[in-house]
Design a protein around this motif. Structure first.
Motif, PDB file in Angstrom:
ATOM      1  N   GLY A 130      56.220  25.806  17.849  1.00 23.81           N
ATOM      2  CA  GLY A 130      56.351  25.107  16.575  1.00 23.81           C
ATOM      3  C   GLY A 130      56.801  23.670  16.765  1.00 23.81           C
ATOM      4  N   ARG A 133      53.836  21.080  17.531  1.00 16.86           N
ATOM      5  CA  ARG A 133      52.798  20.767  16.538  1.00 16.86           C
ATOM      6  C   ARG A 133      52.722  19.257  16.318  1.00 16.86           C
ATOM      7  NH1 ARG A 133      51.103  25.373  14.229  1.00 16.86           N
ATOM      8  NH2 ARG A 133      52.442  27.190  14.449  1.00 16.86           N
ATOM      9  N   VAL A 143      48.163  21.037   9.106  1.00 15.92           N
ATOM     10  CA  VAL A 143      48.960  21.502  10.225  1.00 15.92           C
ATOM     11  C   VAL A 143      50.427  21.532   9.794  1.00 15.92           C
ATOM     12  CG1 VAL A 143      49.675  20.989  12.596  1.00 15.92           C
ATOM     13  CG2 VAL A 143      47.328  20.515  11.875  1.00 15.92           C
ATOM     14  N   ASP A 144      51.092  22.655  10.069  1.00 19.16           N
ATOM     15  CA  ASP A 144      52.530  22.729   9.788  1.00 19.16           C
ATOM     16  C   ASP A 144      53.246  21.675  10.621  1.00 19.16           C
ATOM     17  OD1 ASP A 144      52.288  24.884   8.056  1.00 19.16           O
ATOM     18  OD2 ASP A 144      52.593  26.368   9.634  1.00 19.16           O
ATOM     19  N   PRO A 146      56.134  19.901  12.963  1.00 19.51           N
ATOM     20  CA  PRO A 146      56.906  20.441  14.082  1.00 19.51           C
ATOM     21  C   PRO A 146      58.324  20.838  13.643  1.00 19.51           C
ATOM     22  CG  PRO A 146      56.639  18.070  14.305  1.00 19.51           C
ATOM     23  CD  PRO A 146      55.832  18.492  13.123  1.00 19.51           C
TER      24      PRO A 146
END
Length: 187
Positions: A130, A133, A143-144, A146
């Protein structure tokens, strides 16, 4: 003794071989607190979360329900192994309060609990990519973002993650009316 007598005797004998890792996780995390930089904060977060996981189980096993496998399984059922640390922590504490093994109430609404949830989120982001990202420069991104961000790691104070876990462990001891171990000192 006959074979059936040996079998009957063996049915009630339980031998537990215990391993205790929490003090080692603490020392590892504390060592990272003396180092500056993003990589030290990253390692401190992961190691502090490992301390939280180990301590919770080992403390219940050795102090809350010592030598009581059935009680330990109530607090830590096999079905919960794949659940989050936060869910397992809540379940164990609530079960112990319900059974009066710990004094209640079990409170998961304070700032210490919120900090532990943030620590778990950061640990999960670091372990499950995570944090890797990409950051989008133009919203809305599919996109989620980071978690944690590089700037978060750069600005976290040394000792933050370890202090979060120590505070929650102290709350456990308060519920039990027991002393926190001498090796577990705030950083």
């Amino acid at each position: 003794m006959t074979t059936s007598q040996h079998a009957a005797a063996a049915a009630w004998i339980t031998i537990w071989q215990r391993e205790t890792f929490a003090p080692s996780w603490y020392r590892d995390a504390a060592r990272e607190c003396s180092v500056e930089g993003r990589d030290a904060r990253r390692r401190e977060i992961v190691l502090a979360a490992c301390l939280a996981e180990s301590y919770l189980y080992e403390w219940f096993r050795d102090h809350v329900v010592p030598d009581d496998e059935a009680a330990l399984l109530q607090c830590f059922p096999a079905a919960n192994r794949r659940r989050s640390l936060a869910d397992r922590w809540k379940h164990a504490v609530k079960t112990a309060v319900d059974q009066t093994w710990l004094a209640g109430p079990a409170d998961f609404s304070g700032p210490g609990w919120a900090d532990l949830l943030k620590l778990i989120e950061y640990r999960n982001g670091l372990l499950h990519a995570g944090a890797s990202r990409p950051v989008s420069v133009r919203p809305p991104s599919q996109v989620d973002p980071p978690v944690p961000t590089a700037s978060t790691l750069d600005t976290l104070a040394a000792g933050w993650a370890l202090d979060v876990v120590i505070a929650e462990i102290r709350r456990l001891h308060h519920l039990a009316g027991t002393a926190t171990p001498a090796w577990l000192m705030p950083f």
